[in-house]
Scaffold this active site. Sequence first.
Site, PDB file in Angstrom:
ATOM      1  N   TYR A  87       0.856  -1.204   0.000  1.00  0.00           N
ATOM      2  CA  TYR A  87       0.000   0.000   0.000  1.00  0.00           C
ATOM      3  C   TYR A  87       0.891   1.253   0.000  1.00  0.00           C
ATOM      4  O   TYR A  87       0.538   2.281  -0.566  1.00  0.00           O
ATOM      5  CB  TYR A  87      -0.948  -0.022   1.201  1.00  0.00           C
ATOM      6  CG  TYR A  87      -2.189   0.828   1.025  1.00  0.00           C
ATOM      7  CD1 TYR A  87      -3.081   0.594  -0.008  1.00  0.00           C
ATOM      8  CD2 TYR A  87      -2.464   1.866   1.914  1.00  0.00           C
ATOM      9  CE1 TYR A  87      -4.212   1.379  -0.171  1.00  0.00           C
ATOM     10  CE2 TYR A  87      -3.595   2.648   1.772  1.00  0.00           C
ATOM     11  CZ  TYR A  87      -4.468   2.400   0.722  1.00  0.00           C
ATOM     12  OH  TYR A  87      -5.593   3.185   0.580  1.00  0.00           O
TER      13      TYR A  87
ATOM     14  N   LYS B 149      -3.186   8.592   2.663  1.00  0.00           N
ATOM     15  CA  LYS B 149      -4.437   8.451   3.428  1.00  0.00           C
ATOM     16  C   LYS B 149      -4.292   9.048   4.839  1.00  0.00           C
ATOM     17  O   LYS B 149      -5.260   9.579   5.393  1.00  0.00           O
ATOM     18  CB  LYS B 149      -4.858   6.982   3.516  1.00  0.00           C
ATOM     19  CG  LYS B 149      -5.295   6.371   2.182  1.00  0.00           C
ATOM     20  CD  LYS B 149      -6.410   7.140   1.506  1.00  0.00           C
ATOM     21  CE  LYS B 149      -6.997   6.404   0.330  1.00  0.00           C
ATOM     22  NZ  LYS B 149      -7.874   7.251  -0.506  1.00  0.00           N
TER      23      LYS B 149
HETATM   24  P1  NAP Z   1     -11.605   3.705  -8.741  1.00  0.00           P
HETATM   25  O1  NAP Z   1     -12.891   3.235  -9.273  1.00  0.00           O
HETATM   26  O2  NAP Z   1     -10.384   3.445  -9.566  1.00  0.00           O
HETATM   27  O3  NAP Z   1     -11.723   5.244  -8.363  1.00  0.00           O
HETATM   28  C1  NAP Z   1     -10.607   6.094  -8.187  1.00  0.00           C
HETATM   29  C2  NAP Z   1     -10.894   7.319  -8.970  1.00  0.00           C
HETATM   30  O4  NAP Z   1      -9.919   8.364  -8.760  1.00  0.00           O
HETATM   31  C3  NAP Z   1     -10.894   7.038 -10.470  1.00  0.00           C
HETATM   32  O5  NAP Z   1     -12.050   7.577 -11.050  1.00  0.00           O
HETATM   33  C4  NAP Z   1      -9.640   7.750 -10.909  1.00  0.00           C
HETATM   34  O6  NAP Z   1      -9.584   8.081 -12.281  1.00  0.00           O
HETATM   35  C5  NAP Z   1      -9.735   8.966 -10.018  1.00  0.00           C
HETATM   36  N1  NAP Z   1      -8.566   9.803 -10.136  1.00  0.00           N
HETATM   37  C6  NAP Z   1      -7.265   9.451 -10.147  1.00  0.00           C
HETATM   38  N2  NAP Z   1      -6.498  10.530 -10.377  1.00  0.00           N
HETATM   39  C7  NAP Z   1      -7.345  11.587 -10.531  1.00  0.00           C
HETATM   40  C8  NAP Z   1      -7.176  12.960 -10.800  1.00  0.00           C
HETATM   41  N3  NAP Z   1      -5.965  13.513 -10.969  1.00  0.00           N
HETATM   42  N4  NAP Z   1      -8.296  13.740 -10.909  1.00  0.00           N
HETATM   43  C9  NAP Z   1      -9.518  13.234 -10.749  1.00  0.00           C
HETATM   44  N5  NAP Z   1      -9.740  11.935 -10.490  1.00  0.00           N
HETATM   45  C10 NAP Z   1      -8.668  11.126 -10.378  1.00  0.00           C
HETATM   46  O7  NAP Z   1     -11.291   3.019  -7.328  1.00  0.00           O
HETATM   47  P2  NAP Z   1     -12.040   3.048  -5.920  1.00  0.00           P
HETATM   48  O8  NAP Z   1     -11.478   1.893  -5.178  1.00  0.00           O
HETATM   49  O9  NAP Z   1     -13.498   3.183  -6.091  1.00  0.00           O
HETATM   50  O10 NAP Z   1     -11.432   4.365  -5.255  1.00  0.00           O
HETATM   51  C11 NAP Z   1     -12.224   5.422  -4.724  1.00  0.00           C
HETATM   52  C12 NAP Z   1     -11.632   5.863  -3.392  1.00  0.00           C
HETATM   53  O11 NAP Z   1     -11.846   4.829  -2.428  1.00  0.00           O
HETATM   54  C13 NAP Z   1     -10.129   6.120  -3.407  1.00  0.00           C
HETATM   55  O12 NAP Z   1      -9.856   7.218  -2.595  1.00  0.00           O
HETATM   56  C14 NAP Z   1      -9.587   4.860  -2.784  1.00  0.00           C
HETATM   57  O13 NAP Z   1      -8.325   5.045  -2.219  1.00  0.00           O
HETATM   58  C15 NAP Z   1     -10.645   4.617  -1.731  1.00  0.00           C
HETATM   59  N6  NAP Z   1     -10.656   3.278  -1.128  1.00  0.00           N
HETATM   60  C16 NAP Z   1     -10.701   2.172  -1.908  1.00  0.00           C
HETATM   61  C17 NAP Z   1     -10.692   0.917  -1.311  1.00  0.00           C
HETATM   62  C18 NAP Z   1     -10.718  -0.342  -2.143  1.00  0.00           C
HETATM   63  O14 NAP Z   1     -10.399  -1.406  -1.629  1.00  0.00           O
HETATM   64  N7  NAP Z   1     -11.092  -0.271  -3.400  1.00  0.00           N
HETATM   65  C19 NAP Z   1     -10.677   0.794   0.088  1.00  0.00           C
HETATM   66  C20 NAP Z   1     -10.650   1.961   0.862  1.00  0.00           C
HETATM   67  C21 NAP Z   1     -10.639   3.200   0.240  1.00  0.00           C
HETATM   68  P3  NAP Z   1      -8.517   7.217 -13.181  1.00  0.00           P
HETATM   69  O15 NAP Z   1      -9.084   5.839 -13.310  1.00  0.00           O
HETATM   70  O16 NAP Z   1      -8.436   7.978 -14.448  1.00  0.00           O
HETATM   71  O17 NAP Z   1      -7.190   7.210 -12.458  1.00  0.00           O
END
Ligand code: NAP
Length: 257
Positions: free
Chosen positions: A157, A164
Amino acid sequence: MSDLSGKHGLVVGVANKRSIAWAIAQAAGAAGARLALTYQGERLEENVRELSEQLESAIVMPLDVTNDQQIADVVATIDRNFGGLDFLLHGAAFALKAELDNPFLETSREGFRIALDVSAYSLIALTRAVVPLMERRGGGSVVTLTHLGSQRVFTNYNVMGVAKAALEASVRYLASDLGARNIRVNAVSAGPVKTLAAMGIKDFSSILHVNRERAPLKRNVELAEVADAALFLLSPQSRAVTGEILFVDAGFNITGI
Ligand code: NAP
């Protein structure tokens, strides 16, 4: 169920139908909110536009959260279309692949800067930009998405854990700054969910496996469960909650040996 009828929200971080931000957008739409969705880059535009058709009259705009001009443009469009804003869901995060593959010790200066800028500073920039629109509504709610990697070491991570930690500290400082204006700032700390961003973490399936084995509820979380908790924080049902990190991880965070 939380009721968001008559409310307007901005949802940042939808990449595809597996995105946590999309699950939250669906839940908020079902609760009656009218939404603005953003996509990062042309690559994702079609996806997000197609998804938005499932919502009632959503507006869709480009937004790279590292671009201050685009943030200003998004806020101006929301102002024109909604005349104010009740909530912001921040779900953007990014780290270079090398930073998630190499040992943490090898974290580059540029990789650190990018991860912290996209994943943590963007919450400050976006919140600052929407404050005037929320003040016009007499207050608002900001919710971001975080992970326990901010406090504990999760293999691979790496710099995202540091980002985070900065994000969660930002939640508390923003909550303190904005409380007097009736704007609340909270985070949902989600257990592992298989999304595009998660697939960038090497050996993510073993994180899912360990979580399922050790979590008190003996399972992983579903997108809809994360969305329901976010909806609570976005809605007036949580009107006395701010600066909080709400775990939605089947209880994993309480476990020791
Ligand atoms: P996701 O579908 O890949 O969403 C992440 C989003 O961030 C994507 O739409 C991505 O676009 C966008 N992003 C990246 N760089 C960016 C920028 N410069 N400007 C605007 N948007 C940008 O994955 P997700 O897991 O749902 O993530 C959403 C949040 O949940 C994140 O903060 C992640 O850390 C958090 N989270 C996820 C998990 C898990 O296990 N999945 C657990 C805890 C927390 P691109 O695809 O173009 O990069």
